[in-house]
Design a protein around this motif. Structure first.
Motif, PDB file in Angstrom:
ATOM      1  N   GLU A  58       0.985  -1.174   0.068  1.00 12.26           N
ATOM      2  CA  GLU A  58       0.186   0.048  -0.090  1.00 12.26           C
ATOM      3  C   GLU A  58       1.036   1.200   0.010  1.00 12.26           C
ATOM      4  OE1 GLU A  58      -3.889   1.899   2.626  1.00 12.26           O
ATOM      5  OE2 GLU A  58      -3.092  -0.233   2.821  1.00 12.26           O
ATOM      6  N   VAL A  59       0.952   1.958  -1.143  1.00 13.16           N
ATOM      7  CA  VAL A  59       2.235   2.804  -1.249  1.00 13.16           C
ATOM      8  C   VAL A  59       1.321   4.179  -1.365  1.00 13.16           C
ATOM      9  CG1 VAL A  59       3.959   3.740  -2.892  1.00 13.16           C
ATOM     10  CG2 VAL A  59       3.607   1.302  -2.573  1.00 13.16           C
ATOM     11  N   THR A  60       1.914   5.044  -0.775  1.00 13.74           N
ATOM     12  CA  THR A  60       1.234   6.706  -0.893  1.00 13.74           C
ATOM     13  C   THR A  60       2.535   7.472  -1.237  1.00 13.74           C
ATOM     14  OG1 THR A  60       1.648   7.215   1.337  1.00 13.74           O
ATOM     15  CG2 THR A  60      -0.430   6.371   0.527  1.00 13.74           C
ATOM     16  N   VAL A  61       2.511   8.451  -2.010  1.00 14.13           N
ATOM     17  CA  VAL A  61       3.514   9.573  -2.274  1.00 14.13           C
ATOM     18  C   VAL A  61       2.857  11.069  -1.879  1.00 14.13           C
ATOM     19  CG1 VAL A  61       4.887  10.891  -3.715  1.00 14.13           C
ATOM     20  CG2 VAL A  61       4.706   8.407  -3.797  1.00 14.13           C
ATOM     21  N   ASP A  62       3.430  11.577  -0.937  1.00 17.48           N
ATOM     22  CA  ASP A  62       2.843  12.894  -0.488  1.00 17.48           C
ATOM     23  C   ASP A  62       1.270  12.652  -0.235  1.00 17.48           C
ATOM     24  OD1 ASP A  62       5.291  14.442  -1.356  1.00 17.48           O
ATOM     25  OD2 ASP A  62       4.349  14.588  -3.290  1.00 17.48           O
ATOM     26  N   GLY A  63       1.103  11.615   0.505  1.00 14.30           N
ATOM     27  CA  GLY A  63      -0.256  11.411   1.135  1.00 14.30           C
ATOM     28  C   GLY A  63      -1.118  10.809   0.228  1.00 14.30           C
ATOM     29  N   GLU A  64      -0.924  10.634  -1.042  1.00 11.99           N
ATOM     30  CA  GLU A  64      -1.854  10.508  -2.231  1.00 11.99           C
ATOM     31  C   GLU A  64      -1.572   8.765  -2.463  1.00 11.99           C
ATOM     32  OE1 GLU A  64      -4.342  11.996  -3.176  1.00 11.99           O
ATOM     33  OE2 GLU A  64      -3.879  13.717  -1.938  1.00 11.99           O
ATOM     34  N   PRO A  65      -2.447   7.898  -2.717  1.00 12.32           N
ATOM     35  CA  PRO A  65      -2.302   6.502  -2.906  1.00 12.32           C
ATOM     36  C   PRO A  65      -1.462   6.507  -4.426  1.00 12.32           C
ATOM     37  CG  PRO A  65      -4.482   6.955  -2.891  1.00 12.32           C
ATOM     38  CD  PRO A  65      -3.669   8.114  -2.460  1.00 12.32           C
ATOM     39  N   VAL A  66      -0.649   5.743  -4.408  1.00  8.23           N
ATOM     40  CA  VAL A  66      -0.022   5.504  -5.961  1.00  8.23           C
ATOM     41  C   VAL A  66      -0.708   4.115  -6.497  1.00  8.23           C
ATOM     42  CG1 VAL A  66       2.264   4.513  -7.070  1.00  8.23           C
ATOM     43  CG2 VAL A  66       1.986   6.321  -5.060  1.00  8.23           C
ATOM     44  N   LYS A  67      -1.301   4.216  -7.684  1.00  8.10           N
ATOM     45  CA  LYS A  67      -2.102   3.018  -8.132  1.00  8.10           C
ATOM     46  C   LYS A  67      -0.878   2.525  -9.398  1.00  8.10           C
ATOM     47  CE  LYS A  67      -6.490   5.232  -7.408  1.00  8.10           C
ATOM     48  NZ  LYS A  67      -7.703   5.930  -8.258  1.00  8.10           N
ATOM     49  N   ALA A  68      -0.306   1.605  -8.703  1.00  8.46           N
ATOM     50  CA  ALA A  68       0.680   0.813  -9.379  1.00  8.46           C
ATOM     51  C   ALA A  68       0.696  -0.536  -9.040  1.00  8.46           C
ATOM     52  CB  ALA A  68       2.199   1.476  -9.327  1.00  8.46           C
ATOM     53  N   ASP A  69       0.750  -1.553  -9.945  1.00  9.08           N
ATOM     54  CA  ASP A  69       0.784  -3.025  -9.785  1.00  9.08           C
ATOM     55  C   ASP A  69       2.212  -3.359  -9.360  1.00  9.08           C
ATOM     56  OD1 ASP A  69      -0.137  -5.588  -9.634  1.00  9.08           O
ATOM     57  OD2 ASP A  69      -0.172  -5.793 -11.711  1.00  9.08           O
ATOM     58  N   PHE A  70       2.431  -3.808  -8.018  1.00  6.85           N
ATOM     59  CA  PHE A  70       3.974  -4.369  -7.833  1.00  6.85           C
ATOM     60  C   PHE A  70       3.764  -5.782  -7.994  1.00  6.85           C
ATOM     61  CE2 PHE A  70       6.116  -0.394  -6.109  1.00  6.85           C
ATOM     62  CZ  PHE A  70       5.074   0.360  -6.388  1.00  6.85           C
ATOM     63  N   GLN A  71       4.963  -6.512  -8.328  1.00  8.46           N
ATOM     64  CA  GLN A  71       5.047  -8.038  -8.198  1.00  8.46           C
ATOM     65  C   GLN A  71       6.267  -8.218  -7.664  1.00  8.46           C
ATOM     66  OE1 GLN A  71       2.487 -10.007  -9.243  1.00  8.46           O
ATOM     67  NE2 GLN A  71       1.015  -8.168  -9.406  1.00  8.46           N
ATOM     68  N   VAL A  72       6.332  -9.350  -7.006  1.00  8.68           N
ATOM     69  CA  VAL A  72       7.566 -10.025  -6.539  1.00  8.68           C
ATOM     70  C   VAL A  72       7.873 -11.209  -7.087  1.00  8.68           C
ATOM     71  CG1 VAL A  72       8.773 -10.686  -4.494  1.00  8.68           C
ATOM     72  CG2 VAL A  72       6.890  -8.706  -4.209  1.00  8.68           C
ATOM     73  N   ASP A  73       9.006 -11.619  -7.726  1.00  9.54           N
ATOM     74  CA  ASP A  73       9.370 -12.843  -8.054  1.00  9.54           C
ATOM     75  C   ASP A  73       9.860 -13.656  -6.976  1.00  9.54           C
ATOM     76  OD1 ASP A  73       9.163 -12.076 -10.808  1.00  9.54           O
ATOM     77  OD2 ASP A  73      11.250 -11.606 -11.357  1.00  9.54           O
ATOM     78  N   ASP A  74       9.935 -14.925  -7.280  1.00  6.81           N
ATOM     79  CA  ASP A  74      10.306 -16.009  -6.222  1.00  6.81           C
ATOM     80  C   ASP A  74      11.466 -15.627  -5.544  1.00  6.81           C
ATOM     81  OD1 ASP A  74       8.047 -17.522  -6.686  1.00  6.81           O
ATOM     82  OD2 ASP A  74       8.764 -18.959  -7.821  1.00  6.81           O
ATOM     83  N   ASP A  75      12.636 -14.926  -6.182  1.00  4.63           N
ATOM     84  CA  ASP A  75      13.837 -14.614  -5.659  1.00  4.63           C
ATOM     85  C   ASP A  75      14.012 -13.225  -4.760  1.00  4.63           C
ATOM     86  OD1 ASP A  75      13.762 -12.634  -7.704  1.00  4.63           O
ATOM     87  OD2 ASP A  75      15.548 -13.433  -8.716  1.00  4.63           O
ATOM     88  N   GLY A  76      12.631 -12.724  -4.849  1.00  2.69           N
ATOM     89  CA  GLY A  76      12.438 -11.254  -3.938  1.00  2.69           C
ATOM     90  C   GLY A  76      12.683 -10.193  -4.764  1.00  2.69           C
ATOM     91  N   THR A  77      12.848 -10.346  -6.357  1.00  2.00           N
ATOM     92  CA  THR A  77      13.168  -9.283  -7.111  1.00  2.00           C
ATOM     93  C   THR A  77      11.764  -8.633  -7.393  1.00  2.00           C
ATOM     94  OG1 THR A  77      15.027 -10.102  -8.071  1.00  2.00           O
ATOM     95  CG2 THR A  77      14.059  -8.387  -9.247  1.00  2.00           C
ATOM     96  N   LEU A  78      11.665  -7.179  -7.028  1.00  2.00           N
ATOM     97  CA  LEU A  78      10.320  -6.552  -7.311  1.00  2.00           C
ATOM     98  C   LEU A  78      10.405  -5.815  -8.738  1.00  2.00           C
ATOM     99  CD1 LEU A  78       8.212  -5.137  -4.711  1.00  2.00           C
ATOM    100  CD2 LEU A  78       8.722  -3.518  -6.429  1.00  2.00           C
ATOM    101  N   TYR A  79       9.140  -5.867  -9.715  1.00  2.00           N
ATOM    102  CA  TYR A  79       9.048  -5.156 -10.556  1.00  2.00           C
ATOM    103  C   TYR A  79       7.764  -4.519 -10.677  1.00  2.00           C
ATOM    104  CZ  TYR A  79       6.559  -9.437 -12.172  1.00  2.00           C
ATOM    105  OH  TYR A  79       5.702 -10.192 -12.473  1.00  2.00           O
ATOM    106  N   CYS A  80       7.308  -3.587 -11.493  1.00  2.00           N
ATOM    107  CA  CYS A  80       6.176  -2.887 -11.664  1.00  2.00           C
ATOM    108  C   CYS A  80       5.793  -2.577 -13.060  1.00  2.00           C
ATOM    109  CB  CYS A  80       6.605  -1.431 -10.785  1.00  2.00           C
ATOM    110  SG  CYS A  80       5.096   0.029 -11.150  1.00  2.00           S
ATOM    111  N   HIS A  81       4.561  -2.689 -13.237  1.00  2.00           N
ATOM    112  CA  HIS A  81       3.965  -2.669 -14.685  1.00  2.00           C
ATOM    113  C   HIS A  81       4.240  -1.426 -15.333  1.00  2.00           C
ATOM    114  CE1 HIS A  81       1.679  -6.946 -14.904  1.00  2.00           C
ATOM    115  NE2 HIS A  81       2.478  -6.905 -13.739  1.00  2.00           N
TER     116      HIS A  81
END
Length: 110
Positions: A58-81
């Motif tokens: 659940e991500v916010t920037v300057d108090g506003e929610p960021v509507k981005a799809d975060f995914q985590v691979d099995d090795d823990g690497t994070l990526y965003c669409h």
């Protein structure tokens, strides 16, 4: 059943009109963007046990929610669409990259 496909069948299946018709007939996947925290589910089997790890962001920037799809691979690497060619070691690095690449989407700041 022989898994080998005839080259002419493959060419016909790959033809744009035929492929487009096939794809348009598939059901639409459920849309989940912008409805609560971004979730990523990873599963594995280990020594007879089924392991499920659900990570949510659940991500916010300057108090506003960021509507981005975060995914985590099995090795823990994070990526965003929103940044398909990037991989990140942390969610904070991902959000920094979103702010840097889409400054018009983030008001305020320095």
């Amino acid at each position: 059943m022989d898994p080998v496909i005839d080259p002419s069948e493959l060419a016909a299946a790959a033809e744009p009109h035929g492929l487009g018709t096939y794809l348009s007939g598939l059901p639409m996947p459920p849309m989940h963007h912008g409805h609560g925290p971004a979730k990523s589910v990873r599963t594995t089997e280990y020594e007879g046990h089924r392991i499920v790890v659900t990570t949510s962001y659940e991500v916010t920037v300057d108090g506003e929610p960021v509507k981005a799809d975060f995914q985590v691979d099995d090795d823990g690497t994070l990526y965003c669409h929103g940044l398909p060619n990037y991989q990140f070691a942390s969610a904070l690095d991902t959000v920094r990259a979103l702010v840097a690449n889409y400054p018009d989407r983030f008001r305020g700041g320095a």
